[in-house]
Design a protein around this motif. Structure first.
Motif, mmCIF file in Angstrom:
data_model
loop_
_atom_site.group_PDB
_atom_site.id
_atom_site.type_symbol
_atom_site.label_atom_id
_atom_site.label_comp_id
_atom_site.label_asym_id
_atom_site.label_seq_id
_atom_site.Cartn_x
_atom_site.Cartn_y
_atom_site.Cartn_z
ATOM 1 N N UNK A 62 -2.727 -12.675 11.640
ATOM 2 C CA UNK A 62 -3.045 -12.670 10.215
ATOM 3 C C UNK A 62 -2.737 -11.319 9.588
ATOM 4 N N UNK A 63 -2.298 -11.357 8.328
ATOM 5 C CA UNK A 63 -2.086 -10.129 7.552
ATOM 6 C C UNK A 63 -1.947 -10.503 6.083
ATOM 7 N N UNK A 64 -2.357 -9.594 5.231
ATOM 8 C CA UNK A 64 -2.223 -9.746 3.788
ATOM 9 C C UNK A 64 -1.007 -8.937 3.337
ATOM 10 N N UNK A 65 -0.002 -9.602 2.765
ATOM 11 C CA UNK A 65 1.239 -8.897 2.414
ATOM 12 C C UNK A 65 1.054 -7.908 1.272
ATOM 13 N N UNK A 71 -0.127 -4.592 6.911
ATOM 14 C CA UNK A 71 1.236 -4.840 7.363
ATOM 15 C C UNK A 71 1.622 -3.905 8.508
ATOM 16 N N UNK A 72 1.161 -2.665 8.450
ATOM 17 C CA UNK A 72 1.421 -1.746 9.557
ATOM 18 C C UNK A 72 0.754 -2.235 10.839
ATOM 19 N N UNK A 74 0.038 -5.403 11.460
ATOM 20 C CA UNK A 74 0.822 -6.573 11.858
ATOM 21 C C UNK A 74 2.041 -6.132 12.656
ATOM 22 N N UNK A 75 2.724 -5.117 12.188
ATOM 23 C CA UNK A 75 3.922 -4.627 12.881
ATOM 24 C C UNK A 75 3.564 -4.141 14.289
ATOM 25 N N UNK A 76 2.449 -3.437 14.403
ATOM 26 C CA UNK A 76 2.018 -2.965 15.717
ATOM 27 C C UNK A 76 1.768 -4.135 16.664
ATOM 28 N N UNK A 77 1.109 -5.172 16.170
ATOM 29 C CA UNK A 77 0.793 -6.332 17.012
ATOM 30 C C UNK A 77 2.058 -7.110 17.378
ATOM 31 N N UNK A 78 2.974 -7.218 16.429
ATOM 32 C CA UNK A 78 4.241 -7.900 16.713
ATOM 33 C C UNK A 78 5.016 -7.133 17.777
ATOM 34 N N UNK A 79 5.086 -5.817 17.631
ATOM 35 C CA UNK A 79 5.822 -4.996 18.599
ATOM 36 C C UNK A 79 5.217 -5.124 19.993
ATOM 37 N N UNK A 80 3.914 -5.152 20.058
ATOM 38 C CA UNK A 80 3.221 -5.279 21.342
ATOM 39 C C UNK A 80 3.485 -6.635 21.988
ATOM 40 N N UNK A 122 6.852 -4.836 0.188
ATOM 41 C CA UNK A 122 6.119 -4.108 1.232
ATOM 42 C C UNK A 122 6.428 -4.666 2.617
ATOM 43 N N UNK A 123 6.498 -5.981 2.722
ATOM 44 C CA UNK A 123 6.815 -6.596 4.011
ATOM 45 C C UNK A 123 8.199 -6.168 4.485
ATOM 46 N N UNK A 124 9.168 -6.179 3.588
ATOM 47 C CA UNK A 124 10.534 -5.782 3.940
ATOM 48 C C UNK A 124 10.591 -4.325 4.353
#
Length: 266
Positions: A62-65, A71-72, A74-80, A122-124
């Motif tokens: 979950x994240x609020x765009x 979003x930061x 979210x990026x950390x969790x995606x990278x992990x 922001x997401x981009x």
């Protein structure tokens, strides 16, 4: 048809329902690993369970765009979970403030633009380094017919979507030689939770069944939508996934309209 997506990693926002969910389903069927994102984790978990993907091929965060810090994270969790992404499908959005221009105040405009324009920005910005890093990337924005054919009772939404269309075109010029292709898809009147709410509201206002509300909406508000029905979310998802694929290797800076003719001009 092999779309060349096996082994690719995709992030799909607005992924808990509608067009985003169906896009994720098709990406999974083509062999991609998918990360779903939306605001509510419980809804995301339910959406992910319905997709029933193989282990290690589907994640839901979950994240609020509208929130830079979210979003930061979210990026950390995606990278992990999956490393860098190759594909970003920006499908999140809201209808926002509605009414005639003189009826909408600053808060109505600001809240709509925060989600529907600044959210994609922001997401981009957050995930652009991933998309630029591998020599192959795809970025697809879900826009709307409203971007080029605005309606007078939802001008904040129309303005935001026009802005995203300009954003997509501008980005497509900046990074193409790095292998990142940027495109937009503009649907019209698709069977999603957003239009369900719209049609239920119309049904209540007119005192008629929802089917009649839809029929009158098509006749009165969307006379150029020649198929005279709501589109299905998978009909939009098919185009999005094509644009994410190797089959679209010479498509860049485009706006694909999936609208049954609803936009009146060429």
């Amino acid at each position: 048809m092999d779309l060349g997506l096996s082994g690719r990693v995709a992030l799909v926002t607005g992924g808990d329902s509608g067009i985003g969910w169906h896009t994720a389903r098709l990406l999974l069927s083509e062999g991609a690993t998918v990360v779903l994102s939306d605001r509510e984790q419980s809804q995301l978990d339910a959406a992910a369970a319905e997709l029933d993907a193989p282990a290690g091929r589907l994640f839901a965060f979950a994240a609020d765009v509208t929130d830079v810090e979210a979003l930061a994270e979210l990026h950390r969790r995606v990278a992990e979970a999956v490393g860098t992404i190759d594909i970003l499908v920006q499908s999140s959005g809201v209808t926002g403030a509605q009414g005639l221009f003189h009826e909408i105040d600053d808060e109505g405009w600001t809240s709509t633009l925060e989600t529907d324009l600044m959210g994609p920005v922001r997401l981009t910005r957050e995930f652009l380094p991933d998309l630029r890093s591998g020599g192959w990337g795809r970025l697809v924005y879900l826009v709307s017919e409203d971007a080029v054919q605005p309606y007078d009772d939802e001008l904040p939404y129309c303005s935001a979507k026009a802005g995203v269309l300009a954003l997509a075109k501008g980005l497509s010029r900046s990074y193409a030689l790095e292998g990142l292709l940027v495109n937009a898809v503009s649907p019209a009147f698709i069977r999603t939770p957003m239009t369900d709410v719209m049609m239920q509201k119309r049904s209540d206002q007119l005192g008629v069944p929802v089917d009649e509300a839809i029929e009158s909406f098509l006749d009165e508000e969307r006379p150029h939508l020649e198929l005279k029905r709501r589109g299905e979310p998978e009909e939009v998802a098919n185009v999005i996934v094509f644009l994410c694929s190797d089959r679209a290797s010479f498509v860049n800076g485009s706006n694909y309209r999936v609208d049954a003719g609803s936009v009146a001009t060429i």
